[in-house]
Design a protein around this motif. Sequence first.
Motif, PDB file in Angstrom:
ATOM      1  N   THR A 195       0.822  -1.213   0.000  1.00  0.00           N
ATOM      2  CA  THR A 195       0.000   0.000   0.000  1.00  0.00           C
ATOM      3  C   THR A 195       0.855   1.263   0.000  1.00  0.00           C
ATOM      4  O   THR A 195       0.409   2.310  -0.470  1.00  0.00           O
ATOM      5  CB  THR A 195      -0.926   0.017   1.230  1.00  0.00           C
ATOM      6  OG1 THR A 195      -0.145  -0.124   2.425  1.00  0.00           O
ATOM      7  CG2 THR A 195      -1.938  -1.114   1.143  1.00  0.00           C
TER       8      THR A 195
ATOM      9  N   GLN B 188      -8.526   5.453  -5.668  1.00  0.00           N
ATOM     10  CA  GLN B 188      -7.893   5.486  -4.357  1.00  0.00           C
ATOM     11  C   GLN B 188      -7.732   6.918  -3.854  1.00  0.00           C
ATOM     12  O   GLN B 188      -7.731   7.173  -2.651  1.00  0.00           O
ATOM     13  CB  GLN B 188      -6.532   4.788  -4.428  1.00  0.00           C
ATOM     14  CG  GLN B 188      -5.827   4.594  -3.105  1.00  0.00           C
ATOM     15  CD  GLN B 188      -6.476   3.522  -2.238  1.00  0.00           C
ATOM     16  OE1 GLN B 188      -7.342   2.778  -2.701  1.00  0.00           O
ATOM     17  NE2 GLN B 188      -6.048   3.427  -0.990  1.00  0.00           N
TER      18      GLN B 188
ATOM     19  N   THR C 104       2.824   2.568  -4.391  1.00  0.00           N
ATOM     20  CA  THR C 104       1.565   2.504  -5.146  1.00  0.00           C
ATOM     21  C   THR C 104       1.741   2.203  -6.634  1.00  0.00           C
ATOM     22  O   THR C 104       0.761   2.107  -7.360  1.00  0.00           O
ATOM     23  CB  THR C 104       0.811   3.838  -5.007  1.00  0.00           C
ATOM     24  OG1 THR C 104       1.656   4.907  -5.439  1.00  0.00           O
ATOM     25  CG2 THR C 104       0.409   4.059  -3.546  1.00  0.00           C
TER      26      THR C 104
ATOM     27  N   SER D 238      -8.149   1.066  -6.988  1.00  0.00           N
ATOM     28  CA  SER D 238      -8.132  -0.088  -6.091  1.00  0.00           C
ATOM     29  C   SER D 238      -8.957  -1.194  -6.731  1.00  0.00           C
ATOM     30  O   SER D 238     -10.122  -0.992  -7.086  1.00  0.00           O
ATOM     31  CB  SER D 238      -8.713   0.285  -4.724  1.00  0.00           C
ATOM     32  OG  SER D 238      -8.745  -0.836  -3.864  1.00  0.00           O
TER      33      SER D 238
ATOM     34  N   ILE E 298      -3.530  -1.854  -5.069  1.00  0.00           N
ATOM     35  CA  ILE E 298      -3.486  -0.517  -5.653  1.00  0.00           C
ATOM     36  C   ILE E 298      -2.711  -0.583  -6.961  1.00  0.00           C
ATOM     37  O   ILE E 298      -1.612  -1.151  -7.022  1.00  0.00           O
ATOM     38  CB  ILE E 298      -2.842   0.488  -4.694  1.00  0.00           C
ATOM     39  CG1 ILE E 298      -3.670   0.606  -3.416  1.00  0.00           C
ATOM     40  CG2 ILE E 298      -2.702   1.859  -5.355  1.00  0.00           C
ATOM     41  CD1 ILE E 298      -3.033   1.478  -2.356  1.00  0.00           C
TER      42      ILE E 298
END
Length: 361
Positions: free
Chosen positions: A118, A150, A121, A190, A199
């Motif tokens: 996370t 996201q 990205t 996402s 992601i």
Amino acid sequence: QFFSKYCYNRHRSNWRLYMKLKEQFFKEYKVDEDNYNKCELDWDELTQIYKDYEQRTTSFATLASSIAEILRTNEEVHSVRSRVKDPEHLIDKIIRKTIKKHLAGETDYKITLGNYETEITDIIGIRALHLYKEQASTIDKMIRETWNLQEKPTINHRQGDIQSKELVEADNFELKEHPAGYRSWHYLISTQTTKKPTIVEIQVRTIFEEGWSEIDHRLRYPSQLDNQLLNNQLLVLNRLAGNADEMVNTIIETINTITIINKEKEEQERLVGKLKSQLATLDKDIENDKLEPINESVRELEKKNNSNLYGNFNSINKLGESLAKVGKLNIDSEFVKVINRLTSPGYVSSLYTQEDKKEDK
């Protein structure tokens, strides 16, 4: 001897499961060792992240391929490229991002085996390429309708870039001037094929910008980021790519204007033909000296219309004057309406603004 050769070959085929020696890695990626130590980064944990990531690259590649195929269904998309981040580049980015955060005062920031997916990205990167700048809006609509965002998308642009008024006033983008001249519409989505969401970074850009970006990345990253001479040269190349995008826009505008002009010519040809038919069936009690100027104007209009739309406005005006002198003619109201529009103040100048002024410039 056979066993030794077998072990050697097996080790070579699985070498990516093992991290390079720390010293070798630091030298190749120019890691600032002092800042590395200040951030209390743990090489053993980085090695664990490396091994975990290596084992999952296949599933990441499958997800990347799936997203790319969906984007390819959009008619405005010229081509799609996808990649899964190289394991060594992942470790390098973890180190650099951690150092950057600590230097900015976020001393508690840490990337671990449990959160690296996370925090980094762009593990999966997708590039949707298009030919014209205007096509990005259609691709944007598809991305928003297909995946969960996201964060608010970012439009990276260079200082001096031409942006549409609608884009500047929109509140669903963050406009960001990029110091290196990087241009792209940037999305973080996402999505998931398992219980755990992933992601994914999607970049939407023109083919010209993709060419510049590829050259920039190949020549600068990771060891030439601070080479000012190289940066200046690549900035010139960036401006050329931006100018090429703007030139494509002017070509499209020219084509659209020519289409409008041709439609006007077709409309005039149809109406002139209808007028000629009506003139041929007029009552005999109309004097020839009044009909002849009309017929002459019609012939002149036909001649001009076959060569150049701009050249026939004088003929249209003459025809309008001739028609006004003959009150007994039962001319089709549709023709009169078009004549009035074509001879109205501002009509010629509006077409001139769209096409000729652009050529004059």
